[in-house]
Design a protein around this motif. Structure first.
Motif, mmCIF file in Angstrom:
data_model
loop_
_atom_site.group_PDB
_atom_site.id
_atom_site.type_symbol
_atom_site.label_atom_id
_atom_site.label_comp_id
_atom_site.label_asym_id
_atom_site.label_seq_id
_atom_site.Cartn_x
_atom_site.Cartn_y
_atom_site.Cartn_z
ATOM 1 N N ALA A 66 0.835 -1.200 0.000
ATOM 2 C CA ALA A 66 0.000 0.000 0.000
ATOM 3 C C ALA A 66 0.874 1.257 0.000
ATOM 4 O O ALA A 66 0.558 2.253 -0.658
ATOM 5 C CB ALA A 66 -0.941 -0.004 1.198
ATOM 6 N N GLN A 67 1.982 1.193 0.738
ATOM 7 C CA GLN A 67 2.900 2.338 0.770
ATOM 8 C C GLN A 67 3.521 2.579 -0.608
ATOM 9 O O GLN A 67 3.683 3.713 -1.036
ATOM 10 C CB GLN A 67 3.994 2.119 1.822
ATOM 11 C CG GLN A 67 3.518 2.431 3.234
ATOM 12 C CD GLN A 67 4.336 1.731 4.314
ATOM 13 O OE1 GLN A 67 5.388 1.169 4.044
ATOM 14 N NE2 GLN A 67 3.825 1.749 5.538
ATOM 15 N N GLU A 68 3.852 1.482 -1.297
ATOM 16 C CA GLU A 68 4.376 1.583 -2.661
ATOM 17 C C GLU A 68 3.380 2.272 -3.585
ATOM 18 O O GLU A 68 3.737 3.107 -4.410
ATOM 19 C CB GLU A 68 4.676 0.181 -3.218
ATOM 20 C CG GLU A 68 6.042 -0.353 -2.858
ATOM 21 C CD GLU A 68 7.153 0.532 -3.381
ATOM 22 O OE1 GLU A 68 7.146 0.847 -4.582
ATOM 23 O OE2 GLU A 68 8.014 0.960 -2.583
ATOM 24 N N PHE A 69 2.116 1.883 -3.423
ATOM 25 C CA PHE A 69 1.039 2.436 -4.250
ATOM 26 C C PHE A 69 0.922 3.943 -4.014
ATOM 27 O O PHE A 69 0.938 4.744 -4.956
ATOM 28 C CB PHE A 69 -0.279 1.741 -3.916
ATOM 29 C CG PHE A 69 -1.302 1.772 -5.005
ATOM 30 C CD1 PHE A 69 -1.726 2.975 -5.560
ATOM 31 C CD2 PHE A 69 -1.852 0.598 -5.497
ATOM 32 C CE1 PHE A 69 -2.676 3.002 -6.572
ATOM 33 C CE2 PHE A 69 -2.784 0.608 -6.518
ATOM 34 C CZ PHE A 69 -3.194 1.809 -7.050
ATOM 35 N N ALA B 181 3.110 5.905 -2.711
ATOM 36 C CA ALA B 181 4.350 6.581 -3.109
ATOM 37 C C ALA B 181 4.391 6.802 -4.615
ATOM 38 O O ALA B 181 4.871 7.838 -5.090
ATOM 39 C CB ALA B 181 5.560 5.754 -2.659
ATOM 40 N N ALA B 182 3.858 5.843 -5.381
ATOM 41 C CA ALA B 182 3.845 5.969 -6.841
ATOM 42 C C ALA B 182 2.986 7.155 -7.279
ATOM 43 O O ALA B 182 3.301 7.841 -8.255
ATOM 44 C CB ALA B 182 3.344 4.677 -7.490
ATOM 45 N N ILE B 183 1.892 7.388 -6.533
ATOM 46 C CA ILE B 183 1.014 8.528 -6.833
ATOM 47 C C ILE B 183 1.742 9.844 -6.552
ATOM 48 O O ILE B 183 1.767 10.761 -7.382
ATOM 49 C CB ILE B 183 -0.293 8.441 -6.005
ATOM 50 C CG1 ILE B 183 -1.155 7.294 -6.534
ATOM 51 C CG2 ILE B 183 -1.061 9.765 -6.030
ATOM 52 C CD1 ILE B 183 -2.376 6.990 -5.689
ATOM 53 N N LEU B 184 2.369 9.924 -5.376
ATOM 54 C CA LEU B 184 3.084 11.154 -5.009
ATOM 55 C C LEU B 184 4.284 11.385 -5.933
ATOM 56 O O LEU B 184 4.566 12.506 -6.340
ATOM 57 C CB LEU B 184 3.550 11.076 -3.549
ATOM 58 C CG LEU B 184 2.417 10.973 -2.516
ATOM 59 C CD1 LEU B 184 2.977 10.770 -1.128
ATOM 60 C CD2 LEU B 184 1.540 12.228 -2.570
ATOM 61 N N ARG C 200 5.664 3.274 -13.521
ATOM 62 C CA ARG C 200 5.540 2.733 -12.170
ATOM 63 C C ARG C 200 4.104 2.862 -11.652
ATOM 64 O O ARG C 200 3.559 1.925 -11.064
ATOM 65 C CB ARG C 200 6.510 3.498 -11.252
ATOM 66 C CG ARG C 200 6.536 3.017 -9.834
ATOM 67 C CD ARG C 200 7.599 3.779 -9.040
ATOM 68 N NE ARG C 200 7.216 3.923 -7.654
ATOM 69 C CZ ARG C 200 7.788 4.747 -6.786
ATOM 70 N NH1 ARG C 200 8.783 5.516 -7.170
ATOM 71 N NH2 ARG C 200 7.365 4.813 -5.545
ATOM 72 N N LEU C 201 3.477 4.016 -11.894
ATOM 73 C CA LEU C 201 2.104 4.224 -11.415
ATOM 74 C C LEU C 201 1.121 3.345 -12.190
ATOM 75 O O LEU C 201 0.189 2.778 -11.603
ATOM 76 C CB LEU C 201 1.720 5.702 -11.531
ATOM 77 C CG LEU C 201 0.334 6.063 -10.985
ATOM 78 C CD1 LEU C 201 0.182 5.650 -9.526
ATOM 79 C CD2 LEU C 201 0.062 7.552 -11.140
ATOM 80 N N ILE C 202 1.345 3.212 -13.505
ATOM 81 C CA ILE C 202 0.491 2.333 -14.314
ATOM 82 C C ILE C 202 0.587 0.910 -13.778
ATOM 83 O O ILE C 202 -0.413 0.198 -13.658
ATOM 84 C CB ILE C 202 0.899 2.403 -15.810
ATOM 85 C CG1 ILE C 202 0.499 3.759 -16.391
ATOM 86 C CG2 ILE C 202 0.267 1.268 -16.612
ATOM 87 C CD1 ILE C 202 0.986 4.008 -17.806
ATOM 88 N N ASN C 203 1.796 0.513 -13.433
ATOM 89 C CA ASN C 203 2.016 -0.819 -12.865
ATOM 90 C C ASN C 203 1.232 -1.013 -11.562
ATOM 91 O O ASN C 203 0.624 -2.057 -11.336
ATOM 92 C CB ASN C 203 3.513 -1.019 -12.629
ATOM 93 C CG ASN C 203 3.832 -2.407 -12.131
ATOM 94 O OD1 ASN C 203 3.276 -3.386 -12.637
ATOM 95 N ND2 ASN C 203 4.700 -2.502 -11.140
#
Lengths: 197, 197
Positions: free
Chosen positions: A41-44, A46-49, B10-13
């Motif tokens: 969830a943190q990866e997710f 972080a990818a947005i930010l 990365r976000l698409i992933n």
């Protein structure tokens, strides 16, 4: 009593902001997040930010980049500029591995219906690039719909007097469809058979 | 050269990890995030982290809660326990505003095909609740499919000897479908016409 507890309702609300996502899908996405490990969830998140922090618009072509100028503008043949409506159209064309030139992203098309005129999209920036010289051809790859055609016509009338060839993707692309959703073979053919406007 | 720059790829992933989300949808979601204001994107990311931080499982019924014990377990009539497979089934039933009792979320159903036995789902916890006394009826609201039926039969055989009534939602629900997707009228009827197993 509300049906969802606050943190879940809040996340469902966020997912509902994504295009084409209804309440049922948003709920399914939220439950998927709840079922993830903390680090997933943190990866997710972080990818947005990260995407907001790192992604900028190329100062030359207007496409997405992490730098001031994108890799395509830095590395490729500048004699041909392919003009598209949106960054996603660059992706659609790049997937073909056909085109060796550079791009210009208009970030919109001329649309009197929506009150979008030539000054509201990146046409001024395109003309500035052309005035620097060295460009031999401008390929107008806007969508084959009313706004896309109007934009192409407008650009042709503007650019041809500069002695630069203006072409448009050939009409193998089904009328009324969007460039992004055209199948690769049709799109590839349209690229090869592009015609002078 | 890859088609997407790293932060976008990365976000698409990440979006592709959500159930039923393909590359095209994931790309559309990512572009939506890029088009958001910084604060909107921060809100989105915060909602993801928040749900992981705040959402726990109720120690009594296994449903989602922000506390040790959920509001339904705290406030409602404990003489009836409605047994469901997943938290989303609680949502489907709560939307009807018909039921005044409490729930028990199994977090799965018995499925020999997938190697899930009675000890792998929250049946032990259900029996512990029943042994505390005061429960008059257990409504088994598992999905009307093979695993749901097998689980209901298993529970009925286990619970009836305790002198507790065991009922199952009436077969107004289309066989093979999922409880979550049943229309409200059908689901409501099935609830009212529930039958003793």
């Amino acid at each position: 009593m509300q049906v969802y507890i606050e943190p879940i309702g809040r996340l469902i609300n966020e997912f509902s902001k994504l295009p084409g996502v209804g309440k049922k899908s948003a709920q399914r996405y939220a439950y998927k997040i709840i079922g993830m490990s903390d680090s997933e969830a943190q990866e997710f998140a972080a990818a947005i930010l990260n995407v907001k922090k790192k992604v900028k618009y190329c100062k030359v072509c207007g496409n997405f980049t992490e730098n001031d100028v994108c890799d395509i503008c830095k590395e490729r043949d500048k004699r041909t500029i392919c003009v598209v409506k949106e960054p996603k159209d660059v992706i659609a064309l790049e997937k073909l591995h056909e085109y060796k030139g550079v791009y210009h992203v208009l970030h919109g098309v001329i649309s009197p219906m929506e009150g979008i005129g030539p000054d509201d999209i990146r046409i001024r920036e395109l003309l500035a690039r052309l005035n620097e010289g060295g460009v031999e051809e401008v390929i107008v790859a806007t969508n084959p719909d009313v706004e896309g055609d109007a934009t192409a016509m407008y650009l042709a009338r503007l650019i041809k007097p500069l002695g630069i060839k203006v072409t448009r993707l050939s009409r193998g692309i089904p009328i009324g469809s969007e460039l992004e959703y055209t199948d690769d073979v049709t799109l590839s053919r349209a690229f090869i058979e592009r015609k002078e406007v």
